[in-house]
Design a protein around this motif. Sequence first.
Motif, short mmCIF file in Angstrom:
data_model
loop_
_atom_site.label_atom_id
_atom_site.label_comp_id
_atom_site.label_asym_id
_atom_site.label_seq_id
_atom_site.Cartn_x
_atom_site.Cartn_y
_atom_site.Cartn_z
N ASP A 190 88.57 -26.76 6.51
CA ASP A 190 89.10 -27.61 5.43
C ASP A 190 90.61 -27.47 5.31
O ASP A 190 91.17 -26.40 5.56
CB ASP A 190 88.48 -27.20 4.07
CG ASP A 190 87.19 -27.95 3.76
OD1 ASP A 190 86.78 -28.79 4.58
OD2 ASP A 190 86.60 -27.67 2.70
N MET A 191 91.26 -28.55 4.88
CA MET A 191 92.72 -28.53 4.69
C MET A 191 93.08 -27.66 3.49
O MET A 191 92.54 -27.83 2.40
CB MET A 191 93.19 -29.96 4.44
CG MET A 191 94.69 -30.10 4.33
SD MET A 191 95.51 -29.89 5.91
CE MET A 191 95.10 -31.46 6.67
N ILE A 192 93.96 -26.71 3.72
CA ILE A 192 94.39 -25.82 2.63
C ILE A 192 95.76 -26.25 2.12
O ILE A 192 96.02 -26.26 0.92
CB ILE A 192 94.45 -24.35 3.15
CG1 ILE A 192 93.05 -23.87 3.51
CG2 ILE A 192 95.11 -23.42 2.15
CD1 ILE A 192 92.09 -23.80 2.33
N ALA A 193 96.66 -26.59 3.02
CA ALA A 193 98.00 -27.07 2.62
C ALA A 193 98.50 -28.00 3.72
O ALA A 193 98.37 -27.70 4.91
CB ALA A 193 98.95 -25.90 2.43
N VAL A 219 100.53 -22.14 -3.23
CA VAL A 219 100.39 -22.36 -1.78
C VAL A 219 100.54 -21.04 -1.03
O VAL A 219 99.81 -20.77 -0.08
CB VAL A 219 101.42 -23.42 -1.28
CG1 VAL A 219 101.42 -23.52 0.24
CG2 VAL A 219 101.10 -24.79 -1.89
N ILE A 220 101.47 -20.20 -1.46
CA ILE A 220 101.63 -18.87 -0.84
C ILE A 220 100.28 -18.14 -0.90
O ILE A 220 99.82 -17.57 0.10
CB ILE A 220 102.69 -18.02 -1.59
CG1 ILE A 220 104.08 -18.60 -1.40
CG2 ILE A 220 102.62 -16.55 -1.16
CD1 ILE A 220 104.85 -18.15 -0.19
N GLY A 221 99.63 -18.17 -2.05
CA GLY A 221 98.33 -17.51 -2.20
C GLY A 221 97.31 -18.10 -1.25
O GLY A 221 96.59 -17.37 -0.55
N ARG A 260 105.67 -28.65 -0.48
CA ARG A 260 106.55 -27.57 -0.88
C ARG A 260 105.72 -26.32 -1.08
O ARG A 260 104.62 -26.38 -1.65
CB ARG A 260 107.25 -28.00 -2.16
CG ARG A 260 108.23 -27.05 -2.66
CD ARG A 260 109.51 -27.76 -3.11
NE ARG A 260 110.48 -26.72 -3.38
CZ ARG A 260 110.81 -26.35 -4.61
NH1 ARG A 260 110.34 -26.99 -5.63
NH2 ARG A 260 111.64 -25.35 -4.77
N ILE A 261 106.21 -25.18 -0.63
CA ILE A 261 105.43 -23.94 -0.72
C ILE A 261 105.63 -23.32 -2.10
O ILE A 261 106.62 -22.64 -2.35
CB ILE A 261 105.77 -22.98 0.44
CG1 ILE A 261 105.51 -23.70 1.78
CG2 ILE A 261 104.94 -21.70 0.33
CD1 ILE A 261 105.74 -22.86 3.02
N GLY A 301 109.17 -21.84 -1.70
CA GLY A 301 110.15 -22.90 -1.91
C GLY A 301 110.47 -23.69 -0.66
O GLY A 301 111.13 -24.73 -0.73
N ARG A 302 110.03 -23.21 0.51
CA ARG A 302 110.32 -23.94 1.75
C ARG A 302 109.34 -25.10 1.91
O ARG A 302 108.36 -25.22 1.19
CB ARG A 302 110.20 -22.97 2.94
CG ARG A 302 111.13 -21.76 2.82
CD ARG A 302 112.58 -22.13 3.02
NE ARG A 302 112.82 -22.54 4.39
CZ ARG A 302 113.14 -21.69 5.39
NH1 ARG A 302 113.29 -20.40 5.14
NH2 ARG A 302 113.35 -22.13 6.61
N ILE A 303 109.59 -25.95 2.91
CA ILE A 303 108.73 -27.10 3.16
C ILE A 303 107.85 -26.78 4.36
O ILE A 303 108.35 -26.47 5.46
CB ILE A 303 109.59 -28.36 3.49
CG1 ILE A 303 110.66 -28.59 2.41
CG2 ILE A 303 108.68 -29.58 3.65
CD1 ILE A 303 110.14 -28.84 1.01
#
Length: 412
Positions: free
Chosen positions: A154-157, A167-169, A162-163, A40-42
Amino acid sequence: MTTHVAETTPLLALDAALDTLLGRLEPVGVERVELSHAAGRILAEDVRADRPSPPVDVSAMDGVAIHLCDAHTLASDGLSIAGEASIGAPVCSLPVGTAMRIFTGGPVPTGADVVVMRESLIEADTIVRLRESADRIRLHQHIRFAGENAICGDMIARAGSRITPAVIGALASVGAGSPLVQKRVRVAIIVTGDELVSVAQTPTPTGLRDSNGPAVASLLAQRSWINVVSVERVRDQKSELAAALRQAMQSADCVITTGGVSMGDHDHVPDVVESLGGREVFHRIAIKPGKPIFAATLPENRLFIGLPGNAVSALVTARRIALPALAAIAGAPSQCVGPDARVTIADDGHDMGTNSRTRFLLVERVGPDQVRLLKHKGSGDLPAAANSDGFVEIPQGSEGVGPFDYYAWSDT
Ligand code: AMP
Ligand code: MG
């Protein structure tokens, strides 16, 4: 006698007021957090792949790995099973003319270029045979190639996103165990009013239970990038308000009050904010309800927002003005506080009132892009608000049934 200057000068429009406010705000800064606390964080940094994904060629199915040139033998006599290409084990090599057992995610042996899935096979002892024609087998079938999802770098996030759980995974998969994130915005809420008691107390016959404190706190707390650090109640006395505000400024990036911003003799909020070094950004804007809203910057990059006291006014202005301002200082993308939908209003002959100000009207959502107006008795009608799903915003000067922006109370 002083006249009400604001009555004779045109009120600032909502968008102009918000733009001016956002232009004066500074982000609160960044910190590293454990991945388990990052939902939920940025995200405040770009995160890139530290290795290819998948790292080697792997199987997409349970079955056997073979070389394509052995497909016909697999269909006729069968192939002997040479062993297993175990998942997580080093890449092995396939002896010529054999099959190797393999499971989803297992490394494809060198010498194999096809995976045949288990459902197409018959196994007997150490021989495996194809149930169907070999003509259906294609080169590279059921193989996920090294780097097909991402290559190293490569860009992952991206910073600013927003996480989410996905995105956590992705962060976990590239070893970003303590990502850099925007700090949560600390918000202190102060409700003002001599008439107010807490929910646990019995109001006097002319008093009220404080509903703005709990309502505004819960609206803000739905956002994981906001940390509501305190909710306090003060009487309509300058000294009491000043003491509470001074205290709140110690522990919060933003202080939000409700009430005390109108033109009444007991509306001290703007004076007290200015006495503590606050600089007004706007006071009274062209919206209905919520016209008396007051915004200021405080020393040390703090933000002050004085919401009106009426329950519906406090909620709509918290959603439509305070939340975007908080997003700006949280480094959160503006879309995450934007409208939840574009909707048209089911035309049932409701009077939508004046259009010289932007209007916020309580609605029930009756379809993905349609709402129905709810009858309500004005800006203090909390029961009507409780019956609504959210509100529509009808811009200054607009007529008709839309489409208009819709804001939901719930962040889901
Ligand atoms: P004010 O802006 O302080 O003049 O308040 C406007 C109206 O909202 C008054 O009728 C207040 O009693 C009501 N009100 C103010 N604060 C609250 C609150 N925290 N909870 C419920 N009603 C409130
Ligand atoms: Mg009041």
